[in-house]
Scaffold this motif. Sequence first.
Motif, PDB file in Angstrom:
ATOM      1  N   PHE A 283       4.739 -30.114 -22.103  1.00 21.45           N
ATOM      2  CA  PHE A 283       6.027 -29.637 -22.600  1.00 21.45           C
ATOM      3  C   PHE A 283       6.380 -30.495 -23.812  1.00 21.45           C
ATOM      4  N   VAL A 284       6.388 -29.910 -24.988  1.00 18.68           N
ATOM      5  CA  VAL A 284       6.630 -30.660 -26.213  1.00 18.68           C
ATOM      6  C   VAL A 284       7.965 -30.213 -26.814  1.00 18.68           C
ATOM      7  N   LEU A 285       8.897 -31.138 -26.908  1.00 20.32           N
ATOM      8  CA  LEU A 285      10.197 -30.851 -27.522  1.00 20.32           C
ATOM      9  C   LEU A 285      10.111 -31.190 -28.998  1.00 20.32           C
ATOM     10  N   VAL A 286      10.160 -30.168 -29.837  1.00 19.45           N
ATOM     11  CA  VAL A 286      10.028 -30.335 -31.276  1.00 19.45           C
ATOM     12  C   VAL A 286      11.393 -30.105 -31.906  1.00 19.45           C
ATOM     13  N   GLY A 287      11.928 -31.115 -32.609  1.00 19.18           N
ATOM     14  CA  GLY A 287      13.232 -30.970 -33.248  1.00 19.18           C
ATOM     15  C   GLY A 287      13.963 -32.285 -33.254  1.00 19.18           C
ATOM     16  N   GLY A 288      15.278 -32.224 -33.128  1.00 24.19           N
ATOM     17  CA  GLY A 288      16.093 -33.426 -33.152  1.00 24.19           C
ATOM     18  C   GLY A 288      17.554 -33.080 -32.995  1.00 24.19           C
ATOM     19  N   ARG A 289      18.389 -34.099 -32.938  1.00 22.31           N
ATOM     20  CA  ARG A 289      19.823 -33.866 -32.751  1.00 22.31           C
ATOM     21  C   ARG A 289      20.470 -33.256 -33.990  1.00 22.31           C
ATOM     22  N   GLU A 290      19.815 -33.419 -35.150  1.00 21.51           N
ATOM     23  CA  GLU A 290      20.379 -32.867 -36.385  1.00 21.51           C
ATOM     24  C   GLU A 290      19.793 -31.508 -36.743  1.00 21.51           C
ATOM     25  N   VAL A 291      18.740 -31.089 -36.055  1.00 14.83           N
ATOM     26  CA  VAL A 291      18.034 -29.856 -36.410  1.00 14.83           C
ATOM     27  C   VAL A 291      17.810 -29.031 -35.148  1.00 14.83           C
ATOM     28  N   PRO A 292      17.559 -27.731 -35.306  1.00 11.66           N
ATOM     29  CA  PRO A 292      17.271 -26.903 -34.129  1.00 11.66           C
ATOM     30  C   PRO A 292      16.015 -27.402 -33.410  1.00 11.66           C
ATOM     31  N   SER A 293      16.012 -27.282 -32.092  1.00 11.04           N
ATOM     32  CA  SER A 293      14.895 -27.754 -31.290  1.00 11.04           C
ATOM     33  C   SER A 293      14.185 -26.580 -30.615  1.00 11.04           C
ATOM     34  N   THR A 294      12.894 -26.749 -30.457  1.00  9.68           N
ATOM     35  CA  THR A 294      12.068 -25.745 -29.791  1.00  9.68           C
ATOM     36  C   THR A 294      11.197 -26.431 -28.750  1.00  9.68           C
ATOM     37  N   MET A 295      11.139 -25.826 -27.569  1.00  9.14           N
ATOM     38  CA  MET A 295      10.221 -26.306 -26.549  1.00  9.14           C
ATOM     39  C   MET A 295       8.911 -25.544 -26.679  1.00  9.14           C
ATOM     40  N   VAL A 296       7.826 -26.276 -26.867  1.00 10.27           N
ATOM     41  CA  VAL A 296       6.488 -25.685 -26.934  1.00 10.27           C
ATOM     42  C   VAL A 296       5.776 -26.044 -25.632  1.00 10.27           C
ATOM     43  N   VAL A 297       5.435 -25.038 -24.854  1.00  4.79           N
ATOM     44  CA  VAL A 297       4.784 -25.272 -23.570  1.00  4.79           C
ATOM     45  C   VAL A 297       3.332 -24.824 -23.689  1.00  4.79           C
ATOM     46  N   VAL A 298       2.426 -25.776 -23.512  1.00  6.69           N
ATOM     47  CA  VAL A 298       0.993 -25.535 -23.657  1.00  6.69           C
ATOM     48  C   VAL A 298       0.341 -25.734 -22.292  1.00  6.69           C
ATOM     49  N   ALA A 299      -0.383 -24.725 -21.821  1.00  3.80           N
ATOM     50  CA  ALA A 299      -0.984 -24.809 -20.487  1.00  3.80           C
ATOM     51  C   ALA A 299      -2.360 -24.171 -20.495  1.00  3.80           C
ATOM     52  N   ASN A 300      -3.152 -24.490 -19.491  1.00  2.00           N
ATOM     53  CA  ASN A 300      -4.439 -23.825 -19.368  1.00  2.00           C
ATOM     54  C   ASN A 300      -4.331 -22.665 -18.391  1.00  2.00           C
ATOM     55  N   GLY A 301      -5.185 -21.679 -18.584  1.00  2.57           N
ATOM     56  CA  GLY A 301      -5.118 -20.454 -17.804  1.00  2.57           C
ATOM     57  C   GLY A 301      -5.553 -20.605 -16.364  1.00  2.57           C
ATOM     58  N   LEU A 302      -6.012 -21.771 -15.965  1.00  2.21           N
ATOM     59  CA  LEU A 302      -6.347 -22.003 -14.567  1.00  2.21           C
ATOM     60  C   LEU A 302      -5.110 -22.040 -13.684  1.00  2.21           C
ATOM     61  N   VAL A 303      -3.968 -22.418 -14.247  1.00  3.20           N
ATOM     62  CA  VAL A 303      -2.784 -22.635 -13.414  1.00  3.20           C
ATOM     63  C   VAL A 303      -1.580 -21.811 -13.850  1.00  3.20           C
ATOM     64  N   VAL A 304      -1.702 -21.043 -14.936  1.00  7.57           N
ATOM     65  CA  VAL A 304      -0.560 -20.292 -15.439  1.00  7.57           C
ATOM     66  C   VAL A 304      -0.990 -18.874 -15.796  1.00  7.57           C
ATOM     67  N   ASP A 305      -0.209 -17.885 -15.354  1.00 10.50           N
ATOM     68  CA  ASP A 305      -0.365 -16.505 -15.794  1.00 10.50           C
ATOM     69  C   ASP A 305       1.012 -15.997 -16.232  1.00 10.50           C
ATOM     70  N   ASP A 306       1.126 -14.718 -16.526  1.00  8.28           N
ATOM     71  CA  ASP A 306       2.401 -14.203 -17.033  1.00  8.28           C
ATOM     72  C   ASP A 306       3.530 -14.361 -16.021  1.00  8.28           C
ATOM     73  N   THR A 307       3.243 -14.157 -14.740  1.00 12.76           N
ATOM     74  CA  THR A 307       4.272 -14.326 -13.717  1.00 12.76           C
ATOM     75  C   THR A 307       4.718 -15.773 -13.635  1.00 12.76           C
ATOM     76  N   SER A 308       3.777 -16.705 -13.771  1.00 13.56           N
ATOM     77  CA  SER A 308       4.129 -18.127 -13.784  1.00 13.56           C
ATOM     78  C   SER A 308       5.016 -18.458 -14.979  1.00 13.56           C
ATOM     79  N   TRP A 309       4.681 -17.898 -16.148  1.00 11.93           N
ATOM     80  CA  TRP A 309       5.533 -18.124 -17.321  1.00 11.93           C
ATOM     81  C   TRP A 309       6.958 -17.668 -17.027  1.00 11.93           C
ATOM     82  N   ARG A 310       7.100 -16.502 -16.401  1.00 12.86           N
ATOM     83  CA  ARG A 310       8.433 -15.987 -16.107  1.00 12.86           C
ATOM     84  C   ARG A 310       9.209 -16.965 -15.226  1.00 12.86           C
TER      85      ARG A 310
END
Length: 554
Positions: free
Chosen positions: A242-269
């Motif tokens: 889970f990578v939080l990209v941004g800062g208190r002065e700028v908009p922030s985005t969470m980038v979630v990077v996972a491998n397909g062994l443990v995550v599918d579309d239902t897991s993302w939901r």
Amino acid sequence: MGSAELGHAGSVEGDRLGSAEYEPAGSASEYAGSVDTPAAFEYDYPTTILVPVRVDASVPVDDSATIDDLPPTVEAPALFDDEDDETEVADRASEVAESEHVAFSIDTAAHDYPFELAVPHRPEEPDDSPIPLSLTPNAVRLLDSGAELRVITLDIPPSFSPEAVQFAVDTVLEQHPMLWVRLHRSGVGPDPVFEIPAEVQRLDEAFLELEYTADQTPPPLDDVVRAVATELDPVHGRNIRFVLVGGREVPSTMVVVANGLVVDDTSWRTIIDKLSLAWSRGRHRTPAVLESGLSDLLGVLSERASGPAAIEEVAWWHHTLSVVPAAAAGATGKNLRSRRRVSLTITTEGTAAVVAAAAAHGASVDEVLLTALAIARITSAGETVTDAIGPVVRLLADSRGMAETDTLVGAFTTAYPLPIGLEGIDIEEALVGGYAAGIAIQQIKRLTGAVPSYGVGYGLLRYLNPDTAAALNALPVGRCALRYRDLRPAQVHTDEPATDLLLDITADATADGLLVRFDYAAEVFGGDEVKTFAEHWIRALGGLAEHGQQVRAG
């Protein structure tokens, strides 16, 4: 809906391919979706990457390379090396656990982005022993090819502090043990098993911050993803970041990077919903409750793969797939990993009409989209794409239903092939939203409903039972796939690859309607050929949507 516009077709960047308009039932069915100019049509490369997974050494990141230098798909070696020694693996895992920093390689000298690691979660009363679990069918499928990379992004509201976001990540990690799972050789058999490490062994730093200020240029998202992807290693239980990209002065985005062994579309939901709920509560969040039913589900899947019903279900698949006419040749010797894309956007009004058509017949949105595909195969008969993909479509089955839950996080979704077709349908009437459109939806609904165990059994028999795998591998597996998903408010950045498909159709729900992507094998099809097939599909969907609008209007 009359002549309301259903959607536009074009590249991912929004270039116009044409508009699909359709008339009320009884009116002319002429499709008004011609191409404005061939030059206005562009093709986009889908972002699909296989994670390089190694046990003996981490994969270096080429900081000097731009995203344009990377191929659409990166090969991945097998998850295990036969020469690896278990003691050596354990020693390396210990070294990782003792390290104060996660190796996060990006050109910080050029960008001056300070990386901060979150304080890792430490349980107050840890368990003292790991838990072995059976592999899922999807895990067995990926053992030889390497773990698939999957990435979503999620905008963070300005009022949410980094501390609240970290609390949200901690909550998700506490609740879902599959995110920590390791591939482990048990010594009992030749194949690895899943192992959930004891809580004292869960030392991975899964949360990262990449902060920049208003006077700095935001880091390229592709660079962030590429850097994080090299750290994923299922052998050591490093499955998600889970990578939080941004800062208190700028908009922030969470980038979630996972491998397909443990995550599918239902897991993302599930992850998206729980992140949103947890960080909105911030420090006042309720204690995380560990999900239940994981070991029970994996046990049921393992037993079902070799149970008495297995032989009977293999006979059904053989009867259904062995009579399918062979698809046209043309893919032999081609590199199916070279992919390009055609995209369609469907308006919110058109999407609402599609949903109404599904509701009117007790069907799912997936089944309406599949009905449009069945109609498109008829209207495009004899064309290159139609002949090459054949009648078998690869659909998704979710085994969570066997545990009567849809919130377990893990890769419990597998694909199954199904021949599609329509009988006795007045296609011209269906294209303008008439009664035949509803009959077509009902036929496809009955077709999917007749599949044993809703398709779950196919993956079990093909990947978990060596006695039935050979019989299923000899049958058609489908050259075209179709799926629908709703991951709002997140956006999909990197998706699982489709390196054995000629055409992969994905419909994503967005704030503006539906984004439908036709990813295709570039060495097999030309862009204009796929565009033409997409036009047939959207014309068919337009008729079904018109039917839904009429039903909704009463």
